[in-house]
Design a protein around this motif. Sequence first.
Motif, short mmCIF file in Angstrom:
data_model
loop_
_atom_site.label_atom_id
_atom_site.label_comp_id
_atom_site.label_asym_id
_atom_site.label_seq_id
_atom_site.Cartn_x
_atom_site.Cartn_y
_atom_site.Cartn_z
N GLN A 225 5.72 -35.24 -2.17
CA GLN A 225 5.33 -35.51 -0.80
C GLN A 225 6.04 -36.76 -0.28
OE1 GLN A 225 1.21 -35.70 -1.96
NE2 GLN A 225 0.72 -33.81 -0.88
N PRO A 226 6.37 -36.77 1.02
CA PRO A 226 7.07 -37.94 1.58
C PRO A 226 6.27 -39.22 1.39
CG PRO A 226 7.16 -36.09 3.11
CD PRO A 226 6.19 -35.70 2.02
N GLY A 229 9.03 -42.63 4.14
CA GLY A 229 10.21 -42.03 4.73
C GLY A 229 11.16 -41.36 3.75
N ALA A 230 10.75 -41.18 2.50
CA ALA A 230 11.60 -40.53 1.50
C ALA A 230 10.70 -39.86 0.47
CB ALA A 230 12.53 -41.54 0.85
N TYR A 231 11.32 -39.18 -0.49
CA TYR A 231 10.54 -38.56 -1.56
C TYR A 231 10.34 -39.50 -2.74
CZ TYR A 231 10.84 -34.12 0.91
OH TYR A 231 10.71 -33.13 1.85
N ASP A 281 8.27 -45.44 -7.06
CA ASP A 281 7.01 -44.95 -6.47
C ASP A 281 7.25 -43.54 -5.96
OD1 ASP A 281 5.79 -47.43 -6.86
OD2 ASP A 281 6.40 -48.18 -4.90
N PHE A 282 6.41 -42.60 -6.35
CA PHE A 282 6.51 -41.23 -5.83
C PHE A 282 5.10 -40.70 -5.57
CE2 PHE A 282 6.11 -40.84 -10.41
CZ PHE A 282 5.31 -39.74 -10.61
N ARG A 283 5.01 -39.80 -4.60
CA ARG A 283 3.71 -39.23 -4.22
C ARG A 283 3.67 -37.74 -4.55
NH1 ARG A 283 2.04 -40.09 1.79
NH2 ARG A 283 1.09 -42.01 1.00
N HIS A 284 2.57 -37.36 -5.20
CA HIS A 284 2.35 -35.94 -5.50
C HIS A 284 0.85 -35.68 -5.52
CE1 HIS A 284 2.47 -32.21 -8.18
NE2 HIS A 284 3.19 -31.89 -7.12
N GLU A 285 0.46 -34.58 -4.89
CA GLU A 285 -0.95 -34.21 -4.79
C GLU A 285 -1.79 -35.33 -4.19
OE1 GLU A 285 -2.03 -32.92 -8.72
OE2 GLU A 285 -0.98 -30.99 -8.52
N GLY A 286 -1.19 -36.01 -3.21
CA GLY A 286 -1.92 -37.01 -2.44
C GLY A 286 -2.04 -38.38 -3.07
#
Length: 317
Positions: A225-226, A229-231, A281-286
């Motif tokens: 998830q963004p 501004g990036a993945y 830092d990355f976002r997945h499943e909120g």
Amino acid sequence: MHTGLKITAFAAALAATFGSAYAVGGAMDPAAGKEPSHQDAHGAKERPAAEKDAARTPELPGGLQISQGGYALDLDTPRVEAGEPAELRFAVVDEDSSRKVTAFRREHGKELHLIVASSDLTTYRHLHPERAADGTWSTPVELPEAGGYRVFADFTPDGKNAEGVTLGADLAVSGDARPEALPDAERTVTVDGYEVTLDGALRPGAGSELKLGVEKDGKPVTDLQPYLGAYGHLVALRAGDLAYLHVHPNGEPGDGRTKPGPEVSFTATAPSKGAYRLFLDFRHEGKVRTAAFTVHAGGPAAAEPEPGNEESAEHGH
């Protein structure tokens, strides 16, 4: 006249004649009579001292100075207690007017990015402070270990031709300080059930691509998830002085070519040889998670992890 006296007189007259001829010839020959210029004496035009100093003094990496480019970081909270909730308060001050800055350009979705890292690079926080109308920023923080920390404010003032600035200030965390050794370099780390693998290497003085692949339960994650501004958002800090490297994502969500995983690509430049710590830092499943790597610019590559021996990198966000 005595013969000896005649010879002496003739020699003196002859020397005087040739001396006069040499003097006249020197006066008529522009090459012989030209006064040597400063450029001729040294082979090239001498540059001003300030210009020479600037030419041989490389630009400092970000975060090493509390003031730069006409701006200063005023940290109102220089000390907190280890393991206790606290509030960090600070402001960016315009050194010309001595006023707090209230206008910023949004970069990666935020007016200002605040990073807090321990001097041993084992604790890392990427915080999102809020700005009051008077220019004072504040954010809650809780740091688990005592010791020395560095606070980084990464921002771009809102103005014509304004450039990004990263300022740094020391933060003391009270308690029983026990600094840890820099973690070993590994290609794969595990965080919260996700395996993140680093492909690429930092190069001193040159940009290089870093690819970070994300997997969960042995399967590639293709629906990141963004975030800002990036993945993914990557911060690189140099071990020893915590110099802050500017890292740029290669692509962004919605550009028609950047996929939401499993790889996130960045371009980074190391200012020197040495050890660095990367924080992805990355976002997945909120939820945002942070994977940390130790890398060596200009040094040996990280060893491939042995099965069942991956290092866990749990970093709060």
